[in-house]
Every structure is written in structure tokens, then in C-alpha cells.
Design an enzyme around this catalytic site. Structure first.
Site, PDB file in Angstrom:
ATOM      1  N   ARG A 103       1.431   8.402  -3.875  1.00  0.00           N
ATOM      2  CA  ARG A 103       2.084   9.263  -4.869  1.00  0.00           C
ATOM      3  C   ARG A 103       1.409   9.184  -6.240  1.00  0.00           C
ATOM      4  O   ARG A 103       2.070   9.304  -7.260  1.00  0.00           O
ATOM      5  CB  ARG A 103       3.566   8.875  -5.038  1.00  0.00           C
ATOM      6  CG  ARG A 103       4.437   9.143  -3.858  1.00  0.00           C
ATOM      7  CD  ARG A 103       4.940  10.577  -3.907  1.00  0.00           C
ATOM      8  NE  ARG A 103       5.691  10.887  -2.714  1.00  0.00           N
ATOM      9  CZ  ARG A 103       7.021  10.798  -2.618  1.00  0.00           C
ATOM     10  NH1 ARG A 103       7.716  10.438  -3.658  1.00  0.00           N
ATOM     11  NH2 ARG A 103       7.606  11.082  -1.497  1.00  0.00           N
ATOM     12  N   ARG A 107       5.487  12.509 -10.483  1.00  0.00           N
ATOM     13  CA  ARG A 107       6.322  12.741 -11.655  1.00  0.00           C
ATOM     14  C   ARG A 107       6.185  11.722 -12.784  1.00  0.00           C
ATOM     15  O   ARG A 107       6.653  11.958 -13.884  1.00  0.00           O
ATOM     16  CB  ARG A 107       7.788  12.828 -11.229  1.00  0.00           C
ATOM     17  CG  ARG A 107       8.092  14.149 -10.570  1.00  0.00           C
ATOM     18  CD  ARG A 107       9.501  14.196 -10.085  1.00  0.00           C
ATOM     19  NE  ARG A 107       9.707  13.148  -9.102  1.00  0.00           N
ATOM     20  CZ  ARG A 107      10.877  12.811  -8.596  1.00  0.00           C
ATOM     21  NH1 ARG A 107      11.954  13.428  -9.000  1.00  0.00           N
ATOM     22  NH2 ARG A 107      10.967  11.866  -7.695  1.00  0.00           N
ATOM     23  N   ARG A 162       4.811  21.168 -13.220  1.00  0.00           N
ATOM     24  CA  ARG A 162       6.067  21.322 -12.484  1.00  0.00           C
ATOM     25  C   ARG A 162       7.091  22.181 -13.236  1.00  0.00           C
ATOM     26  O   ARG A 162       7.911  22.847 -12.600  1.00  0.00           O
ATOM     27  CB  ARG A 162       6.593  19.921 -12.255  1.00  0.00           C
ATOM     28  CG  ARG A 162       7.302  19.516 -11.054  1.00  0.00           C
ATOM     29  CD  ARG A 162       7.087  20.101  -9.763  1.00  0.00           C
ATOM     30  NE  ARG A 162       8.311  19.795  -9.042  1.00  0.00           N
ATOM     31  CZ  ARG A 162       9.319  20.629  -8.899  1.00  0.00           C
ATOM     32  NH1 ARG A 162       9.253  21.834  -9.370  1.00  0.00           N
ATOM     33  NH2 ARG A 162      10.401  20.251  -8.238  1.00  0.00           N
ATOM     34  N   ASP A 192       2.935  17.686   0.856  1.00  0.00           N
ATOM     35  CA  ASP A 192       4.094  16.893   1.243  1.00  0.00           C
ATOM     36  C   ASP A 192       4.107  16.785   2.752  1.00  0.00           C
ATOM     37  O   ASP A 192       3.596  17.677   3.452  1.00  0.00           O
ATOM     38  CB  ASP A 192       5.393  17.534   0.761  1.00  0.00           C
ATOM     39  CG  ASP A 192       6.530  16.517   0.783  1.00  0.00           C
ATOM     40  OD1 ASP A 192       6.648  15.743  -0.186  1.00  0.00           O
ATOM     41  OD2 ASP A 192       7.272  16.458   1.789  1.00  0.00           O
ATOM     42  N   TYR A 195      13.748  13.719   9.321  1.00  0.00           N
ATOM     43  CA  TYR A 195      14.089  14.741   8.319  1.00  0.00           C
ATOM     44  C   TYR A 195      14.623  16.018   8.978  1.00  0.00           C
ATOM     45  O   TYR A 195      15.575  16.632   8.510  1.00  0.00           O
ATOM     46  CB  TYR A 195      12.871  15.060   7.443  1.00  0.00           C
ATOM     47  CG  TYR A 195      12.722  14.078   6.297  1.00  0.00           C
ATOM     48  CD1 TYR A 195      13.431  14.263   5.114  1.00  0.00           C
ATOM     49  CD2 TYR A 195      11.914  12.959   6.408  1.00  0.00           C
ATOM     50  CE1 TYR A 195      13.325  13.360   4.058  1.00  0.00           C
ATOM     51  CE2 TYR A 195      11.797  12.046   5.365  1.00  0.00           C
ATOM     52  CZ  TYR A 195      12.504  12.255   4.196  1.00  0.00           C
ATOM     53  OH  TYR A 195      12.408  11.361   3.168  1.00  0.00           O
TER      54      TYR A 195
HETATM   55  O1  CP3 Z   1       0.449  10.545  -2.837  1.00  0.00           O
HETATM   56  C1  CP3 Z   1       0.315  11.614  -3.454  1.00  0.00           C
HETATM   57  O2  CP3 Z   1       0.226  11.689  -4.693  1.00  0.00           O
HETATM   58  C2  CP3 Z   1       0.163  12.890  -2.655  1.00  0.00           C
HETATM   59  C3  CP3 Z   1       1.340  13.695  -2.588  1.00  0.00           C
HETATM   60  C4  CP3 Z   1       2.538  13.303  -1.752  1.00  0.00           C
HETATM   61  C5  CP3 Z   1       3.840  13.769  -2.065  1.00  0.00           C
HETATM   62  N1  CP3 Z   1       4.671  13.426  -1.041  1.00  0.00           N
HETATM   63  C6  CP3 Z   1       4.194  14.526  -3.271  1.00  0.00           C
HETATM   64  C7  CP3 Z   1       5.615  14.614  -3.685  1.00  0.00           C
HETATM   65  C8  CP3 Z   1       2.634  12.581  -0.568  1.00  0.00           C
HETATM   66  C9  CP3 Z   1       1.556  11.807   0.169  1.00  0.00           C
HETATM   67  C10 CP3 Z   1       3.977  12.683  -0.114  1.00  0.00           C
HETATM   68  C11 CP3 Z   1       4.444  12.093   1.142  1.00  0.00           C
HETATM   69  C12 CP3 Z   1       5.863  12.094   1.445  1.00  0.00           C
HETATM   70  N2  CP3 Z   1       6.788  13.067   1.178  1.00  0.00           N
HETATM   71  C13 CP3 Z   1       6.507  11.073   2.184  1.00  0.00           C
HETATM   72  C14 CP3 Z   1       5.848   9.873   2.782  1.00  0.00           C
HETATM   73  C15 CP3 Z   1       5.500   8.853   1.804  1.00  0.00           C
HETATM   74  C16 CP3 Z   1       6.637   8.229   1.064  1.00  0.00           C
HETATM   75  O3  CP3 Z   1       6.578   8.224  -0.146  1.00  0.00           O
HETATM   76  O4  CP3 Z   1       7.537   7.694   1.728  1.00  0.00           O
HETATM   77  C17 CP3 Z   1       7.872  11.422   2.300  1.00  0.00           C
HETATM   78  C18 CP3 Z   1       8.960  10.612   2.978  1.00  0.00           C
HETATM   79  C19 CP3 Z   1       8.021  12.696   1.681  1.00  0.00           C
HETATM   80  C20 CP3 Z   1       9.239  13.522   1.602  1.00  0.00           C
HETATM   81  C21 CP3 Z   1       9.634  13.677   0.199  1.00  0.00           C
HETATM   82  N3  CP3 Z   1       9.002  14.515  -0.701  1.00  0.00           N
HETATM   83  C22 CP3 Z   1      10.694  13.039  -0.473  1.00  0.00           C
HETATM   84  C23 CP3 Z   1      11.626  12.017   0.148  1.00  0.00           C
HETATM   85  C24 CP3 Z   1      10.689  13.502  -1.769  1.00  0.00           C
HETATM   86  C25 CP3 Z   1      11.691  13.186  -2.833  1.00  0.00           C
HETATM   87  C26 CP3 Z   1      11.436  11.865  -3.438  1.00  0.00           C
HETATM   88  C27 CP3 Z   1      10.988  12.032  -4.840  1.00  0.00           C
HETATM   89  O5  CP3 Z   1      10.200  11.189  -5.288  1.00  0.00           O
HETATM   90  O6  CP3 Z   1      11.451  12.985  -5.475  1.00  0.00           O
HETATM   91  C28 CP3 Z   1       9.597  14.397  -1.913  1.00  0.00           C
HETATM   92  C29 CP3 Z   1       9.207  15.099  -3.124  1.00  0.00           C
HETATM   93  C30 CP3 Z   1       7.830  14.879  -3.642  1.00  0.00           C
HETATM   94  N4  CP3 Z   1       6.713  14.779  -2.871  1.00  0.00           N
HETATM   95  C31 CP3 Z   1       7.468  14.820  -5.026  1.00  0.00           C
HETATM   96  C32 CP3 Z   1       6.083  14.653  -5.048  1.00  0.00           C
HETATM   97  C33 CP3 Z   1       5.218  14.555  -6.268  1.00  0.00           C
HETATM   98  C34 CP3 Z   1       8.423  14.965  -6.203  1.00  0.00           C
HETATM   99  C35 CP3 Z   1       9.087  16.279  -6.150  1.00  0.00           C
HETATM  100  C36 CP3 Z   1       9.136  17.030  -7.434  1.00  0.00           C
HETATM  101  O7  CP3 Z   1       8.110  17.191  -8.118  1.00  0.00           O
HETATM  102  O8  CP3 Z   1      10.232  17.523  -7.721  1.00  0.00           O
END
Ligand code: CP3
Length: 369
Positions: free
Chosen positions: A30, A34, A43, A81, A159
Site C-alpha cells: 500500500r 491515503r 482522490r 485493487d 469478499y
Molecule cells: O500496495 C499498493 O500501494 C498498491 C495498491 C493496492 C490497493 N489495494 C489500493 C487501495 C493493493 C495492492 C491493494 C490490495 C488489497 N485491496 C488487499 C490485499 C492487501 C491488504 O492490504 O490486505 C485487500 C484486502 C484489498 C481490498 C480493499 N481495498 C480494502 C479492504 C480496502 C479498504 C481499506 C482501506 O485502507 O481503506 C480497499 C481500498 C483501497 N485499496 C485503498 C487503496 C489506496 C483506499 C481506498 C480509498 O482511497 O478510498
């Protein structure tokens, strides 16, 4: 394949092959997210999946941490994602700011399996990811390698069945216990999309791939063997044979089965993956022993150490670095957090974390000891 700029930093590729490196390469899960004000700026004007689907925007946010931490971070990960795979399978996913992903029409029971399309053409449904990968390879100018990724079948299924994140996984577990053979059918369907998706990312230019099984910790060791482990074997062997078929050179495969520390030995021996990503619940020295040098290892600082101030960050990086070193050398170790960086982290604290990795993971060069 396209002609991309020449790679200037192959540290992570060498570490992924298990080699001794001058220091451990580092990136964080990640890393485009954010906690970065420049990400929040993008965003403000664009919805989450709009960024994923617009190669220019996905490329821009992928590059943000590479620019900010120039010379300190050793890999980029394509911005996307894991839930784009369910979307490609016809399942609606909404990103609800503050709540995370929501799936309005989850797969409630096996009668819903017939909602899924018979065949998913990833080149059609997820072409925007491959375009983003290509564009990013050009714009990276060879500074660091680009990682592609997919969610793992069990996590994606969780999910798709739960309708979003879950604390108890009651609905997904109901499938496992009540409908085990239909569960396997669903996992097979997802597995085949994951294979196509990863192959296509590599063909587009991804230089490593990572599989995220974020929900692996929810499974008992028995159910892990039944419902998660076989999918890792199939994905690794299928992706490898497809690459061979297309005459595409292999890239390192990183498996992040979060919380599956009960199975490190087996994952190292028989999963078919080159690198095991570790969460912070296992001691590096123990993971080293259990994996027996058969795979490289990635991790595993507790992401919350980044809230502990400079002293704690230095202390943790040093402790983890020492735990992974072999005879005073960084060998087959990719430095990372044990899970994704969280939104409240101060970006300058992450810079300090990277600086500490550069300082504390240097391989000893004297040949006498
Ligand atoms: O690593 C990186 O920077 C690449 C981008 C990336 C995102 N999600 C961007 C993201 C990667 C590799 C993921 C993987 C992901 N997404 C996973 C597996 C890894 C982990 O962290 O467990 C999972 C379970 C998801 C599903 C997901 N997407 C969730 C549970 C959430 C909400 C949690 C949160 O932090 O808000 C997201 C949203 C998400 N994916 C954001 C980002 C930058 C934030 C959303 C936003 O900008 O509003």
C-alpha cells in the site's frame, strides 16, 4: 513484448532469487495510498475505481512514492485493487470511503454460482490494468522494477460471499462447512481468472508478481490445506507453463498468505512460489529456519511500528534486519512491513524507515568472518 527502458536497480530481483545482496531491497505494501497527501489530492477529484481504470491516473499514483522516496525504495507496485477480479467476473464492487469495499449483491449460496460468466476474458475486462502496467514501465524509466498483483482465490471468495470486509467471516465459513464441493467450484473459477490475470500482467511488463491472500489467517491449518494451499500450487504452475508457452521470461513470484505461519515449511517446499511474504506474527529467525533456504522471504515489521517514533522505527528495522541476516549478510530478504501501511502514518516517518533499512541491512563485506 514492448521495448521498455533499461532497468537500473535489480536489487529486489536478485533478493527474490535468494541471492546475497549488498543490502536488503525495500518496498511497502500500500505504498501508494491515503497516507500520502499527493494521493489524497488525486482522490479528491476522482473516485477510487476511476483511478484504477484510468491508466494515466493509476500510473501517476503508482509513481508518487517512487518520486517522493527517490533512491530509497526499490520497487513500485501497480496501483489497483484485488477486487477488480470479482468485477471482471461480473460482480459489482463499490468503494465506500471510510468503510472500504462493498459488494451490494454477494453470492449468498451456491445457487448464485450461475450468476458468474462461463468464461472471463481478462484482456477485455481488465485491459485497463495492462495498459497501466505498460505506461508505468515507460514512465518509471527503469528506476525500479514494477510489481503486478492479484488477490488469492480464498480472499476474493470471502469478499464475494461476505459482501465486503468481515470480522467473523460467518458467511464465507458457512460456504466452507456447508457446501465444501461448491466452494471448491467457486475457488476453481476464481483461480482460473487469477492465472489469466497474472499472465497478462507479466506479458504487459510486470517484473514480479505478488498474490495477496489477506484472509488466509481465518482458516484453520486443515482448511488452509483444503481451500487455499492447492490454489497457490495451481496458480504458480499454470502461470509458469503459460509463460513458457508464450516464450515470456519468468519473473519472481511472491506469495503473501497472511497469518499462514503454521505452514511456512510446506509453503517453502511445495507451493511453487519463490518468495514468502510474512506478517509480523512470526520471528524472522524462525521463518528462516522453517523455510530452510528454499525460498526468499519478505517482511515483516509490524505496520504500527511506524507510529512509534524514530527510535522505535530504528529499533524495529535493526531487529528485523538482524533476524533475517545469514552470516552477517542480507540474503534472499526483501524488506517490507508485515501488512499494508495505514492511512495515519506521517510520510516523513516512512522516509526514516527506508533510511534505516539502507543503514541496517548492509551486508558485511569482510571475508574473514
Ligand atoms: O500496495 C499498493 O500501494 C498498491 C495498491 C493496492 C490497493 N489495494 C489500493 C487501495 C493493493 C495492492 C491493494 C490490495 C488489497 N485491496 C488487499 C490485499 C492487501 C491488504 O492490504 O490486505 C485487500 C484486502 C484489498 C481490498 C480493499 N481495498 C480494502 C479492504 C480496502 C479498504 C481499506 C482501506 O485502507 O481503506 C480497499 C481500498 C483501497 N485499496 C485503498 C487503496 C489506496 C483506499 C481506498 C480509498 O482511497 O478510498
Amino acid at each position: 513484448m514492448e521495448d521498455f527502458p533499461k532497468l537500473q536497480n535489480d536489487l529486489i530481483l536478485r533478493a527474490a532469487r535468494g541471492e546475497v545482496t549488498e543490502r536488503a531491497p525495500v518496498w511497502v505494501m500500500r505504498q501508494a495510498g491515503r497516507y500520502l497527501p499527493e494521493f489524497r489530492d488525486v482522490r479528491r477529484d476522482h473516485e477510487f475505481f476511476e483511478i484504477c481504470r484510468t491508466p494515466e491516473l493509476a500510473c501517476e499514483v503508482t509513481l508518487q512514492p517512487i518520486r517522493r522516496y527517490a533512491g530509497l525504495v526499490d520497487a513500485a507496485i501497480i496501483f489497483s485493487d484485488i477486487l477488480v477480479v470479482p468485477q471482471a467476473m461480473g460482480i459489482e464492487v463499490i468503494m465506500d470511503p471510510g468503510h472500504g469495499p462493498v459488494i451490494p449483491n454477494p453470492l449468498v449460496d451456491p445457487s448464485h454460482l450461475n450468476r458468474l460468466p462461463g468464461h472471463v476474458d481478462v484482456y477485455k475486462e481488465l485491459n485497463y490494468v495492462f495498459e497501466a502496467v505498460k505506461l508505468t514501465r515507460h514512465r518509471l524509466e527503469g528506476k525500479v522494477p514494477l510489481i503486478g498483483f492479484s488477490g488469492a482465490p480464498w480472499t476474493l471468495m470471502a469478499y464475494m460471499v461476505e459482501g465486503g470486509g468481515s470480522k467473523t467471516f460467518t458467511k464465507a465459513k458457512t460456504w466452507l462447512f456447508k457446501y465444501p464441493s461448491e466452494t471448491k467450484k467457486l475457488l476453481d473459477r476464481i483461480t482460473s481468472v487469477c492465472v489469466d490475470y497474472l499472465v497478462a500482467q507479466i506479458r504487459a511488463g510486470a517484473q514480479l508478481i505478488q498474490l495477496f491472500d489477506t484472509c488466509a489467517a481465518e482458516l484453520s491449518p486443515h482448511d488452509f490445506m483444503e481451500f487455499a494451499f492447492p490454489t497457490y500450487q495451481v496458480i504458480a504452475s499454470e502461470v509458469r507453463s503459460r509463460l513458457k508457452h508464450h516464450a515470456v521470461p519468468e519473473v519472481p513470484f511472491i506469495l503473501f498468505a497472511k497469518g499462514a505461519n503454521h505452514s511456512i515449511e510446506l509453503l517453502a517446499e511445495a507451493s511453487g512460489w519463490d518468495v514468502l511474504g510474512l506478517d509480523w506474527l512470526v520471528e524472522p529467525s524462525e521463518a528462516r529456519l522453517l523455510s530452510g533456504g528454499k525460498v526468499a522471504l519478505q517482511g515483516n515489521v509490524d505496520p504500527n511500528a511506524l507510529y512509534g517514533g524514530r527510535e522505535a522505527i530504528a529499533r524495529e528495522v535493526q531487529r528485523i534486519a538482524l533476524g533475517f541476516q545469514v552470516d552477517g549478510k542480507s540474503k534472499g530478504h526483501i524488506f517490507n512491513l508485515g501488512h499494508g501501511i495505514t492511512p495515519g502514518v506521517e510520510p516523513e516517518d516512512l522516509r526514516y524507515f527506508f533510511e534505516c533499512v539502507h543503514k541496517y541491512t548492509q551486508s558485511r563485506t569482510d571475508s574473514t568472518s
